[in-house]
Design a protein around this motif. Structure first.
Motif, mmCIF file in Angstrom:
data_model
loop_
_atom_site.group_PDB
_atom_site.id
_atom_site.type_symbol
_atom_site.label_atom_id
_atom_site.label_comp_id
_atom_site.label_asym_id
_atom_site.label_seq_id
_atom_site.Cartn_x
_atom_site.Cartn_y
_atom_site.Cartn_z
ATOM 1 N N LEU A 140 -4.898 0.297 -32.211
ATOM 2 C CA LEU A 140 -5.892 -0.127 -32.257
ATOM 3 C C LEU A 140 -7.419 1.136 -31.668
ATOM 4 C CD1 LEU A 140 -6.101 -4.391 -31.760
ATOM 5 C CD2 LEU A 140 -5.974 -2.809 -33.600
ATOM 6 N N MET B 275 4.925 -9.870 -26.543
ATOM 7 C CA MET B 275 4.107 -9.950 -27.941
ATOM 8 C C MET B 275 4.318 -9.971 -28.971
ATOM 9 S SD MET B 275 0.723 -11.185 -27.920
ATOM 10 C CE MET B 275 -0.107 -10.190 -28.382
ATOM 11 N N SER C 253 -9.338 -16.260 -24.594
ATOM 12 C CA SER C 253 -7.938 -16.863 -24.891
ATOM 13 C C SER C 253 -7.677 -16.935 -23.746
ATOM 14 C CB SER C 253 -7.342 -15.505 -25.163
ATOM 15 O OG SER C 253 -7.592 -15.087 -26.672
ATOM 16 N N PHE D 144 -9.210 -4.235 -37.031
ATOM 17 C CA PHE D 144 -8.124 -4.628 -37.066
ATOM 18 C C PHE D 144 -8.547 -4.180 -38.241
ATOM 19 C CE2 PHE D 144 -6.296 -7.491 -33.983
ATOM 20 C CZ PHE D 144 -5.273 -7.217 -34.109
HETATM 21 C C1 LIG Z 1 -6.030 -7.428 -29.936
HETATM 22 C C2 LIG Z 1 -5.282 -8.932 -29.576
HETATM 23 O O1 LIG Z 1 -6.381 -9.028 -27.586
HETATM 24 C C3 LIG Z 1 -4.252 -7.943 -28.464
HETATM 25 O O2 LIG Z 1 -3.589 -9.180 -27.914
HETATM 26 C C4 LIG Z 1 -5.162 -10.181 -30.177
HETATM 27 O O3 LIG Z 1 -4.182 -9.996 -31.211
HETATM 28 C C5 LIG Z 1 -6.360 -10.235 -30.494
HETATM 29 O O4 LIG Z 1 -6.828 -11.332 -29.897
HETATM 30 P P1 LIG Z 1 -7.948 -12.616 -30.077
HETATM 31 O O5 LIG Z 1 -9.070 -12.072 -29.490
HETATM 32 O O6 LIG Z 1 -7.265 -14.339 -29.298
HETATM 33 O O7 LIG Z 1 -7.743 -13.077 -31.913
HETATM 34 P P2 LIG Z 1 -8.474 -13.796 -33.032
HETATM 35 O O8 LIG Z 1 -9.627 -14.815 -32.207
HETATM 36 O O9 LIG Z 1 -6.925 -14.831 -33.082
HETATM 37 O O10 LIG Z 1 -8.627 -13.329 -33.930
HETATM 38 C C6 LIG Z 1 -9.658 -12.183 -34.182
HETATM 39 C C7 LIG Z 1 -9.662 -11.706 -35.378
HETATM 40 O O11 LIG Z 1 -8.878 -10.594 -35.127
HETATM 41 C C8 LIG Z 1 -7.800 -9.896 -36.357
HETATM 42 N N1 LIG Z 1 -6.471 -9.572 -36.465
HETATM 43 C C9 LIG Z 1 -6.366 -11.139 -34.785
HETATM 44 C C10 LIG Z 1 -4.880 -11.130 -34.282
HETATM 45 C C11 LIG Z 1 -3.382 -10.605 -35.166
HETATM 46 N N2 LIG Z 1 -2.360 -10.517 -34.312
HETATM 47 N N3 LIG Z 1 -4.692 -10.545 -35.924
HETATM 48 C C12 LIG Z 1 -5.784 -10.144 -36.366
HETATM 49 O O12 LIG Z 1 -5.275 -9.204 -37.747
HETATM 50 C C13 LIG Z 1 -8.415 -11.271 -37.593
HETATM 51 O O13 LIG Z 1 -9.305 -10.706 -37.960
HETATM 52 C C14 LIG Z 1 -8.795 -12.316 -36.430
HETATM 53 O O14 LIG Z 1 -9.374 -12.506 -37.522
#
Ligand SMILES: C[C@](O)(CO)[C@H](O)COP(=O)(O)OP(=O)(O)OC[C@H]1O[C@@H](n2ccc(N)nc2=O)[C@H](O)[C@@H]1O
Ligand SMILES: Nc1ncnc2c1ncn2[C@@H]1O[C@H](COP(=O)(O)OP(=O)(O)OP(=O)(O)O)[C@@H](O)[C@H]1O
Length: 279
Positions: free
Chosen positions: A209, A142, A100, A175
């Motif tokens: 988490l 956030m 990201s 999640f």
């Molecule tokens: C856990 C954190 O790192 C906290 O900062 C983020 O919320 C995750 O961010 P990320 O890795 O950029 O996530 P994404 O690639 O958008 O999502 C990956 C998966 O995580 C779950 N996901 C993610 C973000 C969110 N708010 N709810 C979710 O349930 C979903 O199953 C999604 O398919």
């Protein structure tokens, strides 16, 4: 002209999961900082898009359209060209937003190279829930599923140690394994006079988490215990969906001493001292 951009690691000091939307995504309330450990990107003008992945953590990181950097370029300037080099220092799938932050750094760098405006936060969610937060790295709160970015409090002087034990943790799986989705939100972070006062406040907050990640990767327990055992560690907690954990220290000296000791004890772990940055 070569444009350069730094992609700092993201650290979730807290991560409260407050609900789940009908589309399955979870609503969050998280205090986030960025630190001076990160990936480096460079961008040169070119006819077509190319991506070269180098650096100590390049192994396994895709150098094609699967990379979030490539996806960011496609979103910002469909069909436009640039020669991009991504120097990976952060472990992947590690809860510190490597992909990201790379995507956000690519947006910043390419917006300069191509002289175009940055997209709105909501548009960036398509790249990843952490991308809006990573666009302007600084202390922030956030909310939503990642699209609502509020200014964070001013942070006291502090140093961190990041540890990744080399186990990749799947964000969707963590999640999914959550027991409860409707946990209490985080109180408004008040700002603190010292790292010790901040750590005391953080200690009463959570990373929701952590329990499901721990069940998936029990080594996270050993990482937290190892951090807790180092002199001067004020708080040890997991970031994001893991497996990277961080320790908070009052001084750089404490964090550096802990890093040296942990590297000696666990040469198989990625152990990195870091301080917060705002960009
Ligand atoms: C856990 C954190 O790192 C906290 O900062 C983020 O919320 C995750 O961010 P990320 O890795 O950029 O996530 P994404 O690639 O958008 O999502 C990956 C998966 O995580 C779950 N996901 C993610 C973000 C969110 N708010 N709810 C979710 O349930 C979903 O199953 C999604 O398919
Ligand atoms: N630029 C990139 N750097 C690392 N991995 C990438 C990148 N682009 C795509 N990927 C893929 O995305 C997956 C997730 O990696 P990433 O470093 O984004 O971790 P993350 O744990 O989702 O971070 P966080 O949960 O904190 O957002 C990797 O397994 C990798 O195959």
């Amino acid at each position: 002209m070569t444009v350069e951009a730094f992609a700092p690691a993201k650290v979730n000091l807290t991560l409260h999961v407050t609900g789940q939307r009908p589309d399955g995504y979870h609503t969050l309330d998280s205090l986030v900082i960025f630190v001076d450990a990160g990936d480096r990107l460079s961008f040169d003008a070119a006819e077509t898009l190319s991506l070269t992945v180098t650096g100590p953590r390049a192994d396994g990181v895709p150098g094609d359209a699967r990379n979030l950097v490539w996806k960011a370029a496609d979103l910002l300037g469909p069909g436009r060209g640039a020669a991009i080099v991504l120097e990976k220092h952060l472990p992947a799938a590690a809860g510190i937003g490597g992909g990201s932050s790379d995507a956000a750094a690519a947006l910043r760098g390419l917006a300069r190279l191509w002289e175009v405006d940055l997209p709105e936060a909501a548009e960036l969610l398509a790249l990843g829930a952490d991308v809006p937060a990573c666009l302007k790295p600084r202390p922030l709160r956030m909310q939503g599923v990642g699209e609502t970015i509020l200014p964070g409090p001013e942070m006291p002087a502090m140093a961190l140690v990041l540890i990744n034990p080399g186990v990749e943790v799947s964000t969707p799986a963590v999640f999914k394994a959550l027991d409860r989705k409707d946990n209490p939100a985080m109180p408004t972070p008040p700002g603190w006079a010292s790292a010790a006062v901040m750590a005391h406040w953080l200690g009463r907050q959570r990373n929701d988490l952590e329990p499901p990640a721990l069940a998936q990767a029990p080594v996270i327990g050993a990482v937290l215990a190892a951090l807790d055992d180092t002199p001067g560690c004020l708080l040890a907690r997991m970031s994001g969906s893991g497996a990277t954990c961080f320790g908070i220290y009052e001084t750089n000296e404490d964090a550096t001493a802990a890093t040296d000791a942990l590297r000696r004890a666990r040469p198989d772990w990625w152990v990195q001292a870091a301080v917060p940055v705002s960009m």
